[in-house]
Design a protein around this motif. Sequence first.
Motif, PDB file in Angstrom:
ATOM      1  N   GLU A  74       0.936  -1.208  -0.142  1.00 12.50           N
ATOM      2  CA  GLU A  74       0.088  -0.120  -0.046  1.00 12.50           C
ATOM      3  C   GLU A  74       0.780   1.283   0.021  1.00 12.50           C
ATOM      4  N   THR A  75       1.837   1.312   0.710  1.00 11.68           N
ATOM      5  CA  THR A  75       2.840   2.499   0.818  1.00 11.68           C
ATOM      6  C   THR A  75       3.740   2.807  -0.333  1.00 11.68           C
ATOM      7  N   LEU A  76       3.905   1.760  -1.053  1.00 13.52           N
ATOM      8  CA  LEU A  76       4.653   1.665  -2.547  1.00 13.52           C
ATOM      9  C   LEU A  76       3.648   2.089  -3.508  1.00 13.52           C
ATOM     10  N   ARG A  77       2.439   1.753  -3.494  1.00 14.09           N
ATOM     11  CA  ARG A  77       1.465   2.180  -4.414  1.00 14.09           C
ATOM     12  C   ARG A  77       1.256   3.965  -4.260  1.00 14.09           C
ATOM     13  N   ASP A  82       4.667   9.651  -7.999  1.00 14.28           N
ATOM     14  CA  ASP A  82       5.806  10.401  -7.976  1.00 14.28           C
ATOM     15  C   ASP A  82       7.096   9.514  -8.416  1.00 14.28           C
ATOM     16  N   PHE A  83       6.842   8.291  -8.670  1.00 11.09           N
ATOM     17  CA  PHE A  83       8.093   7.546  -9.238  1.00 11.09           C
ATOM     18  C   PHE A  83       8.555   7.963 -10.390  1.00 11.09           C
ATOM     19  N   GLY A  84      10.043   8.284 -10.537  1.00 13.20           N
ATOM     20  CA  GLY A  84      10.511   8.754 -11.701  1.00 13.20           C
ATOM     21  C   GLY A  84      10.603   7.449 -12.872  1.00 13.20           C
ATOM     22  N   ASP A  85      10.153   6.418 -12.622  1.00 15.76           N
ATOM     23  CA  ASP A  85      10.457   5.183 -13.913  1.00 15.76           C
ATOM     24  C   ASP A  85       9.251   4.381 -13.705  1.00 15.76           C
ATOM     25  N   GLU A  90       7.023  -1.006 -11.642  1.00 16.43           N
ATOM     26  CA  GLU A  90       6.233  -2.153 -11.748  1.00 16.43           C
ATOM     27  C   GLU A  90       7.006  -3.390 -11.397  1.00 16.43           C
ATOM     28  N   GLN A  91       8.219  -3.509 -11.731  1.00 17.32           N
ATOM     29  CA  GLN A  91       9.034  -4.506 -11.477  1.00 17.32           C
ATOM     30  C   GLN A  91       9.270  -4.588  -9.776  1.00 17.32           C
ATOM     31  N   LEU A  92       9.413  -3.617  -9.317  1.00 17.80           N
ATOM     32  CA  LEU A  92       9.549  -3.501  -7.705  1.00 17.80           C
ATOM     33  C   LEU A  92       8.238  -3.986  -7.169  1.00 17.80           C
ATOM     34  N   MET A  93       7.047  -3.618  -7.742  1.00 19.90           N
ATOM     35  CA  MET A  93       5.798  -4.343  -7.320  1.00 19.90           C
ATOM     36  C   MET A  93       5.512  -5.612  -7.617  1.00 19.90           C
TER      37      MET A  93
END
Length: 217
Positions: A74-77, A82-85, A90-93
């Motif tokens: 939820e925090t990553l979402r 604001d994510f630069g890439d 998506e790979q991190l998720m």
Amino acid sequence: MPGKWITQGRGTDAKHIMVQDSRSNRITDLEEENETSVLEYPFPDTEIEALQNGISKLSSYTGFEVDYILHVKETLRDLEQDFGDHEAFEQLMDMVDVVFDSLVQLKQRIRNLNNKGVSEGFSTKYLETRVSALIKENELLKGYFEKLPEAATPEGLDLIRSEALILERLNESWNAVNGLKDFQGVSIPYDNQRDSKDFEHLKRGAINRYIQREERD
């Protein structure tokens, strides 16, 4: 219940006679009286409480881990806009999703242990494999979160703290699994879905480039 066989006489006069020892007679008597085989209870009564406590402790740790990896998702979402890439995000998720699914699966396995482990026995091999893989996976995730350009934001700091707490509980889970090694019995079957091999083969090129670009800048 079968006992030992002895032979009396020789040749055509030989007779095979079954002899039950006192232990066989005792178990047979218990079966007739209780209509339940003592073999269904592989652990002595004095050890059952320790076994139940160990499984309960492991269940508590895993519940904490599932809750916190859900919080990480939820925090990553929240950082997505604001994510630069986008590809790196998506790979991190994808990595977080694999860890989440593995922890949910592990939680279910431990719930099954809590229901049947005492009466049927189990093997710690599956538990050792999964917990060990999850420790490595979450160490890698924490390392990525620490290197992200967003690491200093409130969300980034939350991700790092959450992963540190997950790793703390996973190491406690590892200790709990080691404490169950004295109780061995029927093996828990492996489940090949979402294991450490899946995690290792996920694409991470965009994440690495995103972090390296930030480090160069």
